[in-house]
Design an enzyme around this catalytic site. Structure first.
Site, short mmCIF file in Angstrom:
data_model
loop_
_atom_site.label_atom_id
_atom_site.label_comp_id
_atom_site.label_asym_id
_atom_site.label_seq_id
_atom_site.Cartn_x
_atom_site.Cartn_y
_atom_site.Cartn_z
N ASP A 28 0.87 -1.19 0.00
CA ASP A 28 0.00 0.00 0.00
C ASP A 28 0.91 1.24 0.00
O ASP A 28 1.83 1.34 0.82
CB ASP A 28 -0.87 -0.03 1.27
CG ASP A 28 -1.91 1.07 1.31
OD1 ASP A 28 -2.99 0.85 1.88
OD2 ASP A 28 -1.63 2.20 0.82
N TYR A 33 -2.03 10.11 -2.89
CA TYR A 33 -2.18 11.33 -3.70
C TYR A 33 -1.16 12.39 -3.25
O TYR A 33 -0.59 13.11 -4.09
CB TYR A 33 -3.59 11.92 -3.55
CG TYR A 33 -4.72 11.13 -4.19
CD1 TYR A 33 -4.51 9.89 -4.77
CD2 TYR A 33 -6.02 11.66 -4.22
CE1 TYR A 33 -5.56 9.18 -5.35
CE2 TYR A 33 -7.07 10.96 -4.80
CZ TYR A 33 -6.83 9.71 -5.36
OH TYR A 33 -7.87 9.03 -5.92
N ARG A 65 -0.55 14.97 9.06
CA ARG A 65 -1.23 14.07 10.01
C ARG A 65 -0.76 14.33 11.44
O ARG A 65 -1.50 14.06 12.40
CB ARG A 65 -1.01 12.60 9.61
CG ARG A 65 -1.74 12.27 8.31
CD ARG A 65 -1.65 10.80 7.92
NE ARG A 65 -1.97 10.65 6.50
CZ ARG A 65 -2.16 9.51 5.88
NH1 ARG A 65 -2.05 8.36 6.54
NH2 ARG A 65 -2.45 9.47 4.60
N ASP A 120 -3.84 2.40 -5.04
CA ASP A 120 -2.51 2.36 -4.43
C ASP A 120 -2.23 1.06 -3.68
O ASP A 120 -1.32 1.01 -2.87
CB ASP A 120 -2.30 3.58 -3.52
CG ASP A 120 -3.02 3.46 -2.19
OD1 ASP A 120 -4.05 2.76 -2.13
OD2 ASP A 120 -2.53 4.05 -1.21
N GLU A 121 -3.01 0.03 -3.94
CA GLU A 121 -2.77 -1.25 -3.26
C GLU A 121 -2.61 -2.36 -4.28
O GLU A 121 -3.30 -2.38 -5.30
CB GLU A 121 -3.95 -1.59 -2.35
CG GLU A 121 -4.15 -0.61 -1.22
CD GLU A 121 -5.35 -0.98 -0.36
OE1 GLU A 121 -5.50 -2.16 -0.02
OE2 GLU A 121 -6.14 -0.07 -0.07
P1 TTP Z 1 -5.52 5.20 1.19
O1 TTP Z 1 -4.52 4.16 0.89
O2 TTP Z 1 -6.65 4.86 2.08
O3 TTP Z 1 -4.82 6.42 1.87
P2 TTP Z 1 -3.41 7.05 1.61
O4 TTP Z 1 -2.62 6.27 0.65
O5 TTP Z 1 -3.61 8.47 1.25
O6 TTP Z 1 -2.76 7.02 3.03
P3 TTP Z 1 -2.12 5.81 3.80
O7 TTP Z 1 -0.71 6.23 4.07
O8 TTP Z 1 -2.91 5.74 5.05
O9 TTP Z 1 -2.24 4.60 2.98
O10 TTP Z 1 -6.14 5.79 -0.13
C1 TTP Z 1 -5.37 5.96 -1.32
C2 TTP Z 1 -5.77 7.25 -2.00
O11 TTP Z 1 -7.13 7.23 -2.31
C3 TTP Z 1 -5.56 8.46 -1.16
O12 TTP Z 1 -4.26 8.99 -1.29
C4 TTP Z 1 -6.60 9.40 -1.61
C5 TTP Z 1 -7.68 8.54 -2.21
N1 TTP Z 1 -8.86 8.51 -1.37
C6 TTP Z 1 -10.03 9.12 -1.82
O13 TTP Z 1 -10.05 9.68 -2.90
N2 TTP Z 1 -11.13 9.08 -1.04
C7 TTP Z 1 -11.14 8.48 0.17
O14 TTP Z 1 -12.16 8.47 0.85
C8 TTP Z 1 -9.92 7.86 0.62
C9 TTP Z 1 -9.87 7.17 1.96
C10 TTP Z 1 -8.83 7.90 -0.18
MG MG Z 2 -2.24 4.18 0.83
#
Ligand code: TTP
Ligand code: MG
Length: 609
Positions: A28, A33, A65, A120-121
């Site tokens: 992940d 973004y 954060r 992103d996963e």
């Molecule tokens: P995530 O992997 O949930 O979050 P992240 O990568 O920003 O942070 P983390 O370090 O906790 O993994 O989501 C991936 C991307 O998806 C995130 O950067 C922005 C987008 N996103 C949305 O557009 N809407 C949402 O509700 C969420 C949770 C994420």
């Molecule tokens: Mg992420």
């Protein structure tokens, strides 16, 4: 809790029902973004950064954060807790998608199944790779890379711990490569199944990784406070579970199977029990290309047609960029609207789709493009679909418009497919364009006479889209540049198409010549082609000089045949020898030749009628 799994935590023997044989990695990207923005503009790295969509901060970097910024916070709330928050608009997903695809591509270089989950996963099944490595490493020296969820005092007899240690090293290599090549930090979870790999992934975030052994699955799961934390449990299942006082995963572990069977199907009840103790046998499914490519724009309300048209035009521009990156030729377009019912204070979606002609799209030098006229055509299709969805004699209120290309033409990607040789950089629509080019640039040839009807553009693109870019096999086509100006010759695609058609056309002239020399009483065709007959002595000589084509059917242009790579010559000869071996032959055997689709590749070997 399921007794079997409780026992497994103190036993060195794997539980009969749980298979530890797989090694799965879940990766992940950290604050995805935000990282894309920070990679693009490194000066943002030291600032608290939020990514804004409408009035929401969808994510933020880890600096932000620290101030208490959370995902999906209202912008106003975020600015309250962090007045210095730097906000970047993240409504255009183009760069995020591009980054996501690049990460996926990097992960594919390990040649293991990779399943993309969201942007992103990714899951990677490294089971086979681990087995390979096990053969070459000294088992006594295998070490874990990164963190362990919980130390184990006992070694599982099936060897899963060693396998997962090797998987942890592979995960580390993958994360390093993503960072080195793209600049993104990531987290990874390593486990014997997808469920545990995903759930353990954020355990040490950001920029770190965690491995969990099967024996700790049940105890780890019991720490999850809400059944909804389990990825495959959706809102409806959660509601049902909560209504029966099953709220945490620990509650689910202890809920009797019989009770669950009263509210769910037998299979579902068993699956819920298994999930609750960290058991999951769903495979990592290699991600293919998306079945549709679409974009949506939501807004408060739009009630005027011209505004809707503007929104669609903007969406179409962005969608065409995505389609261009994808490379496939769309053949179906869907329009979606979300209609607001003002009286009922509700809204609902409606969609309509229709086919679009592939001739709207052109492939030039491998890139899919749409001319201004093509874009106008698409806009008129979109507005026609819109008119079908909306009764314009009544007021309407929309809160979303969406556009998606939903079907694509498949490429011919067989390793030795004839198409791969012929279609490098070939232009789909430009078969006609090139003929037009030739008409204006070369006075000696009349391409319009040999020109297929416009529908043949579709036929060509049906089967013969550009080849896989990984196989840049180029055919050096016979460079008789009678038709092509210097500038045109400089374009390989035009040269190829032009030459293909040239040879086809020349054959036509040759047959005319033969015909006229046999029976001069036949009226010669009153066409500009007649003017070119003086060139035909050369053409006939070239054909007579063919040397590899002894077994070729009589309708084949030997010159064209001899210019083909050996592999393709062999392929064609095999097809001619054994017509049933290829469906291409059903379109191209001499008997059916004249009924073949006008742009069938075999057409280039026979004279036009
Ligand atoms: P995530 O992997 O949930 O979050 P992240 O990568 O920003 O942070 P983390 O370090 O906790 O993994 O989501 C991936 C991307 O998806 C995130 O950067 C922005 C987008 N996103 C949305 O557009 N809407 C949402 O509700 C969420 C949770 C994420
Ligand atoms: Mg992420």
């Amino acid at each position: 809790m399921d007794d079997r799994n409780m026992e497994s935590s103190s036993s060195i023997l794997p539980d009969d029902s749980s298979d530890h044989s797989k090694s799965i990695i879940h990766i992940d990207v950290d604050c995805f973004y935000a990282q894309v923005e920070m990679v693009r503009k490194p000066e943002l790295q030291s600032l608290p950064l939020g990514i804004q969509q409408k009035n929401i901060v969808v994510t933020s970097n880890y600096e932000a954060r620290k101030y208490g910024i959370r995902k999906c916070m209202l912008v106003t709330d975020a600015l309250n807790v962090c007045p210095n928050l730097k906000l970047v608009n993240g409504e255009d997903l183009h760069d995020y998608r591009a980054a996501s695809n690049k990460i996926f591509t990097v992960l594919q270089s390990w040649k293991c199944p990779v399943e993309k989950l969201g942007m992103d996963e990714n899951f990677i099944d490294v089971t086979n790779l681990v087995q390979e490595k096990l053969k070459t490493v000294n088992i006594a020296t295998i070490t874990l890379s990164g963190n362990m969820y919980s130390e184990s005092s006992l070694e599982c007899i099936c060897g899963c711990q060693k396998r997962l240690k090797i998987a942890s090293q592979i995960a580390s290599e993958m994360r390093n490569k993503i960072y080195d090549e793209l600049g993104f930090t990531t987290c990874a979870g390593i486990a014997h199944n997808k469920l545990l790999a995903k759930l353990i992934c954020p355990f040490n975030k950001p920029n770190d990784q965690t491995t969990i052994y099967p024996e700790h699955g049940a105890s780890f799961m019991s720490t999850l406070q809400n059944v909804r934390c389990i990825p495959s449990i959706g809102s409806k299942t959660t509601e049902t579970l909560i209504s029966h006082k099953i709220i945490s995963v620990s509650d689910l572990q202890t809920a009797p199977l019989d009770v669950l069977k009263k509210h769910f199907s037998g299979d579902m009840a068993v699956r819920l029990k298994n999930l609750s103790v960290g058991e999951d046998n769903t495979p990592v499914k290699q991600t293919g290309r998306p079945q549709s490519i679409g974009l949506e724009d939501s807004f408060k309300t739009v009630s005027v047609k011209s505004e809707v048209e503007e929104k669609f035009a903007a969406l179409l521009q962005r969608l065409l960029i995505l389609v261009r990156e994808d490379g496939r030729i769309p053949v179906s377009l869907r329009v979606t609207l979300r209609k607001k019912d003002v009286k009922r204070l509700s809204s609902h979606r409606e969609s309509r789709q229709c086919q679009v002609s592939p001739s709207i799209f052109t492939i030039n030098n491998g890139a899919l493009t749409v001319t201004d006229a093509g874009q106008q055509k698409l806009m008129s299709i979109i507005m026609r679909l819109f008119n079908k969805l909306i009764n314009l004699s009544k007021p309407f209120h929309l809160t979303l418009v969406g556009l998606a290309f939903t079907k694509f033409q498949e490429r011919m990607t067989g390793r030795s497919s004839i198409v791969n040789y012929l279609m490098n950089d070939i232009s789909v629509q430009s078969v006609l364009n090139i003929q037009n080019d030739c008409d204006t640039s070369a006075s000696s040839m009349d391409y319009s006479a040999a020109s297929p009807s416009s529908s043949t553009t579709t036929d060509l693109s049906d089967a013969e889209v550009e080849p896989s870019p990984k196989k840049p096999k180029k055919v050096t086509w016979i460079a008789k540049r009678r038709c092509l100006s210097k500038e045109e010759v400089a374009s390989p695609s035009k040269l190829k198409v032009g030459e293909l058609r040239l040879n086809s056309r020349e054959l036509e002239k040759v047959s005319e010549l033969r015909l006229s020399s046999r029976d001069r009483s036949l009226t010669p065709r009153a066409s500009p082609a007649k003017d070119n007959l003086s060139d035909n002595s050369d053409t006939m000589k070239d054909i007579a000089e063919g040397d590899n084509c002894d077994d070729c059917p009589s309708y084949v242009d030997k010159e064209v045949f001899n210019a083909l790579p050996d592999q393709m010559q062999q392929e064609l000869k095999a097809m001619w020898k054994n017509p049933s071996s290829s469906d291409m032959v059903t379109r191209s055997s001499p008997r059916t030749m004249n009924k073949a689709k006008p742009n069938s590749i075999m057409k280039y070997f026979v004279p036009h009628k």
